[in-house]
Design an enzyme around this catalytic site. Structure first.
Site, PDB file in Angstrom:
ATOM      1  N   GLU A   7       0.798  -1.232   0.000  1.00  0.00           N
ATOM      2  CA  GLU A   7       0.000   0.000   0.000  1.00  0.00           C
ATOM      3  C   GLU A   7       0.830   1.281   0.000  1.00  0.00           C
ATOM      4  OE1 GLU A   7      -2.822  -2.702   2.422  1.00  0.00           O
ATOM      5  OE2 GLU A   7      -0.692  -2.569   2.028  1.00  0.00           O
ATOM      6  N   ASP A  80      -2.097  -5.350   3.015  1.00  0.00           N
ATOM      7  CA  ASP A  80      -2.312  -5.677   4.428  1.00  0.00           C
ATOM      8  C   ASP A  80      -3.145  -6.944   4.628  1.00  0.00           C
ATOM      9  OD1 ASP A  80      -0.837  -3.526   5.241  1.00  0.00           O
ATOM     10  OD2 ASP A  80      -2.544  -2.216   5.630  1.00  0.00           O
ATOM     11  N   ASP A  82      -5.886  -7.997   6.022  1.00  0.00           N
ATOM     12  CA  ASP A  82      -7.263  -7.905   6.509  1.00  0.00           C
ATOM     13  C   ASP A  82      -8.199  -7.717   5.324  1.00  0.00           C
ATOM     14  OD1 ASP A  82      -6.762  -5.310   5.732  1.00  0.00           O
ATOM     15  OD2 ASP A  82      -7.038  -4.414   7.709  1.00  0.00           O
ATOM     16  N   GLU A  84      -9.635  -5.073   4.163  1.00  0.00           N
ATOM     17  CA  GLU A  84      -9.271  -3.921   3.340  1.00  0.00           C
ATOM     18  C   GLU A  84      -8.078  -4.268   2.444  1.00  0.00           C
ATOM     19  OE1 GLU A  84     -10.855  -0.758   3.235  1.00  0.00           O
ATOM     20  OE2 GLU A  84     -12.351  -1.987   4.220  1.00  0.00           O
ATOM     21  N   TYR A 296       0.930  -6.082  12.740  1.00  0.00           N
ATOM     22  CA  TYR A 296      -0.175  -5.356  12.106  1.00  0.00           C
ATOM     23  C   TYR A 296      -1.135  -4.800  13.154  1.00  0.00           C
ATOM     24  CZ  TYR A 296      -3.653  -4.170   8.601  1.00  0.00           C
ATOM     25  OH  TYR A 296      -4.524  -3.489   7.792  1.00  0.00           O
ATOM     26  N   ARG A 298      -4.315  -3.517  12.871  1.00  0.00           N
ATOM     27  CA  ARG A 298      -5.787  -3.646  12.791  1.00  0.00           C
ATOM     28  C   ARG A 298      -6.135  -5.110  13.026  1.00  0.00           C
ATOM     29  NH1 ARG A 298      -5.064   0.133   8.482  1.00  0.00           N
ATOM     30  NH2 ARG A 298      -5.894   2.163   9.076  1.00  0.00           N
ATOM     31  N   HIS A 343      -6.078 -11.730  13.723  1.00  0.00           N
ATOM     32  CA  HIS A 343      -4.642 -11.946  13.568  1.00  0.00           C
ATOM     33  C   HIS A 343      -4.022 -11.936  14.958  1.00  0.00           C
ATOM     34  CE1 HIS A 343      -5.279 -11.297   9.362  1.00  0.00           C
ATOM     35  NE2 HIS A 343      -5.763 -10.095   9.588  1.00  0.00           N
TER      36      HIS A 343
END
Length: 849
Positions: A7, A80, A82, A84, A296, A298, A343
């Site tokens: 990203e 990432d 997740d 998103e 990570y 989130r 996670h």
């Protein structure tokens, strides 16, 4: 070289360092596509087909990735781990296929890693997979729902409630929480109660405090001492009796550490400890993650990889010794209903690295890293052990008993490293240390204190407690908390003051509207159930199109029904719903709906571009208005007097109190008004002060280069400004003291403007060199100097600039002469500052012995 896409450029830089020259690592700069903000982006008549558009800024990044694929036909998506991140990978692949940069024979793989470390990245590259279609569908469902709610509900708000800006599937529910908490506070009736404490002394002369728990042989409940008289009788009962220690009971107790951080608990603790907002916490954590320092950020997960647990235990042993490690590793179970976002917890990637080893980090990053590091180590440490002691002191007749409690830390355990913060700090008697107290010995009374208390309303939410409440209700997910809370503040539905969240009038009106016309869609259970369905979609247990179809069937009907209503109908319904709050009973028993200004008009809820307000029905003949909340039935405007035939009013608006000349008329729709400067109390405003404010801007004088120097209050506080001939725009200089707006003279003003022009950035310019240094002021202290100004030489002391008479040479000025001129200039100044408000008296507190 295979093309690896992540990203952000920071993440790309870190990963490139691990992968080396065999790979081309590029950044997508977030989402590359989104739904255009226009009707039909989600086609409800065609199985919710979505029209995606590559953003203008994203096009060049997609183009760069496509160019790189010409050299190596191999795409690795490393966004990432997740929903998103999965969605971004899917968007990238789709966008590149449309450009034909990804062909049928192009290998496309997806890799995920929970931490940006060499081992994690290397392992991920060895275990590629396909893009997870279930996670993508969960994203598509969430994005379609948010679009359908926002795009269809927001226009209803614009048409029915002028000034309302938007509604959102989760943000509206979040706003409801804040509004309902405010209503609880407003409806709260405080209840008085008293407690009695005694300061006692052991035979060895050591003091301790005890609280009255039994009176008249009966155990006291919280409200049993309901007034001062009852408290005084209790004091008499204690005073008239000899006391002795009846029992001493010591019990061992333990406290276990908190689990390691997940997204919501990190946001809560960063708010408690540092005052960080949710957005600030997440952006700071993002930078730590991208630099490879933490895992990570989130996540719903609180479990830790076995190798990380082992590393944490080793770090604890090295730093604090083996006594601080439990025999077996601590295991924490995930609360997340769906493992897709569960996670690992948020933890350091290297347990041996403390914040003191990361001196190059920005202060916010270092503070947050330190918090994560300490919480992670503490989560694997031994429990803290205490000895809790309760002492009962009473009279022989059993009529009076007082209790003292305290504790001793026997073993620090995890508390050596970290203790979780509290949302609302309270003093805990158990935290006190007690002296040596023995059963049967006398307790001498050295003071008896009755204390008045009042029950307190529930506290307003902080960002931390709001996140906690949303998590409890199952509203939103870790990746959405920060953006939702930010959005309702950006929309001016909510304001943050001293870290507490207050609903604005606009936010109240929107919430009441939605509760009346779209109650189901701001329901806590409905929103939580929808989140669960999204989780089921991501687990592959539900069809996302079925979820969308069921939602849209009922929601579109509610939209159609509300669209037919006239604004007057909506306001009537809201007026009725808000009546208890808008029109509370008046003390004189008069009708709370009658306008207090004209005495005949009926008050009614009205709306404007800036939100809701209460206004008189006799408008425009009567211009009475007041906010919808917090000002009482009599409103909050005061007639200060008249000037040149105009009424001068003190009023309150959305930005605070202000003074106004006259009332709006068809010919003069915006009468002159001026906000009260910071530090000015509306209770102290007089007609004279109001006229001073309404006279602004003040003309300080004519500048030597042409044009006038003016002073005024602005958005960023007091200032002076001047625009010289030939200048494209005026030069502004901030003033530190609000009184300077009324007092600053030309010499100082011209000097400050010259400094600003010479150094627009405001840094590093040395002060003007004095012509003569006279020394310290003999009475008040502070340097007194002779300087040369645009209007000739002058004496400067602090903020006072006194012009030197023409017949006196600067070199001949003495301290005695300077002090005289300074005193004369200071006497001419008219202080515009308000008197300090008298301090409130402390709550009733009496002592008896």
């Amino acid at each position: 070289m295979p093309v690896v896409v992540v990203e952000s450029p920071a993440k790309a830089k870190t990963i490139n360092k691990y992968l080396g020259s065999d790979y081309t690592v590029l950044a997508s700069y977030g989402h590359v596509r989104d739904l255009p903000a226009k009707d039909g982006s989600v086609d409800t008549d065609n199985e919710f087909a979505m029209t995606w558009e590559v953003g203008r800024d994203s096009a060049k990044h997609v183009r760069a990735i496509a160019e790189a694929l010409k050299d190596d036909n191999n795409l690795i998506l490393a966004t990432d781990p997740d929903r998103e991140g999965e969605a971004i990978s899917w968007h990238l692949e789709e966008a590149l296929r449309k450009r034909r940069a990804v062909k049928k024979d192009t290998p496309v793989s997806r890799v995920v890693f929970n931490a940006i470390t060499k081992s994690a990245v290397t392992e991920a590259m060895q275990n590629p997979r396909d893009v997870d279609s279930d996670l993508v569908e969960a994203y598509l469902a969430r994005r379609a729902l948010d679009y359908l709610v926002g795009f269809n509900l927001s226009p209803v708000l614009w048409r029915k409630l002028p000034g309302a800006r938007s509604a959102g599937r989760v943000q509206s529910v979040c706003l409801r929480l804040i509004v309902e908490r405010e209503e609880e506070i407003e409806a709260f009736n405080a209840r008085e109660y008293w407690s009695v404490k005694a300061l006692l002394q052991t035979p060895r002369g050591q003091d301790f405090e005890a609280r009255l728990t039994v009176l008249g042989g009966q155990k006291l409940d919280r409200y049993d001492l309901e007034n001062e008289t009852a408290a005084e009788l209790a004091v008499q009962a204690i005073s008239s009796r000899d006391l002795a220690v009846q029992s001493v009971e010591a019990k061992p107790a333990t406290r276990n550490p908190s689990p390691p951080f997940m997204t919501s608990t990190l946001q809560q603790e960063a708010s408690r400890k540092f005052g960080f907002g949710a957005r600030q916490t997440m952006s700071t954590a993002q930078r730590l993650y991208e630099a490879g320092y933490i895992t990570y950020m989130r996540t719903d997960g609180i479990d830790m990889a076995p190798e990380a647990v082992a590393a944490a235990r080793d770090a604890i042993s090295d730093r604090y010794g083996k006594d601080f490690i439990p025999a077996n590793p601590r295991i924490y179970k995930n609360k997340a209903k769906n493992a897709q976002e569960a996670h690992e917890c948020i933890r350091p990637t290297d347990m041996t690295v403390s914040a003191s080893d990361l001196a190059k980090l920005e202060p916010d990053q270092r503070k947050l890293y330190d918090l994560i590091w300490k919480r992670t180590l503490a989560s694997q440490m031994e429990s803290a052990r205490f000895e809790r002691t309760s002492v009962d002191v009473g009279s022989d007749d059993g009529q009076v008993v007082l209790r003292a409690t305290g504790q001793v830390v026997v073993f620090e355990g995890f508390l050596k490293v970290y203790e979780e913060g509290r949302d609302d700090q309270v003093v805990d008697d158990d935290d006190k240390r007690l002296p040596q107290i023995m059963e049967g010995e006398a307790a001498k009374k050295t003071g008896i204190t009755p204390e008045q208390h009042h029950t307190q309303p529930p506290p307003r939410y902080t960002e931390a407690t709001l996140v906690k409440r949303m998590e409890e209700l199952g509203i939103g997910r870790p990746s959405t908390y920060a953006s939702v809370i930010t959005t309702i503040q950006d929309r001016e539905y909510v304001r943050k003051d001293k870290n507490r969240l207050f609903p604005e009038d606009k936010g109240r009106i929107v919430t009441i509207f939605l509760m009346n016309f779209f109650r189901q869609y701001v329901g806590y259970e409905f929103t939580a159930n929808l989140e669960e369905e999204l989780d089921e979609i991501s687990a592959g247990d539900m069809d996302y199109k079925e979820v969308l179809a069921r939602f849209w069937r009922d929601f579109s009907a509610a939209i159609a029904e509300t669209s037919e209503l006239r604004i007057s109908e909506v306001l009537d319904k809201l007026d009725a719903a808000l009546a208890p709050q808008l029109y509370p009973p008046r003390e004189d028993g008069s009708d709370p709906r009658i306008c207090p200004k004209c005495g005949t008009g009926q008050l009614h809820l009205k709306t404007s571009r800036t939100g809701g307000f209460v206004g008189c029905g006799n408008y425009p003949e009567c211009t009475y208005t007041r906010p919808i909340a917090g000002e009482g039935a009599e409103g909050d405007e005061r007639l200060l007097g008249e000037d040149n035939g105009d009424e001068i009013w003190l009023k309150s608006g959305r930005f605070g109190p202000y003074v106004q000349r006259g009332e709006p008329t068809p010919e003069n729709k915006k009468p002159p008004r001026a906000s009260l400067p910071k530090g000015w109390s509306k209770d102290d405003i007089t007609l004279e002060k109001a006229l001073i404010l309404l006279s602004l801007p003040r003309v300080v004088g004519a500048h030597p280069d042409g044009g006038e120097v003016k002073s005024n209050f602005g958005r960023f506080g007091p200032y002076i400004m001047h625009q010289a001939e030939g200048e494209a725009k005026p030069v502004y200089v901030n003033l530190k003291d609000p009184a300077d707006v009324f007092e600053i003279g030309m010499n100082r003003a011209v000097e400050m403007l010259a400094e600003k022009r010479a150094n627009p950035g405001g840094r590093g310019r040395a002060a003007a060199k004095p012509l003569k240094e006279l020394g310290e002021h003999p009475d008040e202290g502070g340097p007194v100097n002779v300087l040369d100004g645009r209007y000739g030489p002058y004496v400067k002391w602090g903020k006072v600039n006194a012009t030197i008479p023409k017949e006196v040479e600067p070199a001949d000025v003495t301290m005695e002469m300077a002090v005289g001129w300074i005193a004369e200039k200071a006497a001419k100044k008219k202080p515009a500052r308000k008197k300090a408000a008298p301090k409130k008296k402390a709550a009733a507190k009496k002592k008896a012995g």
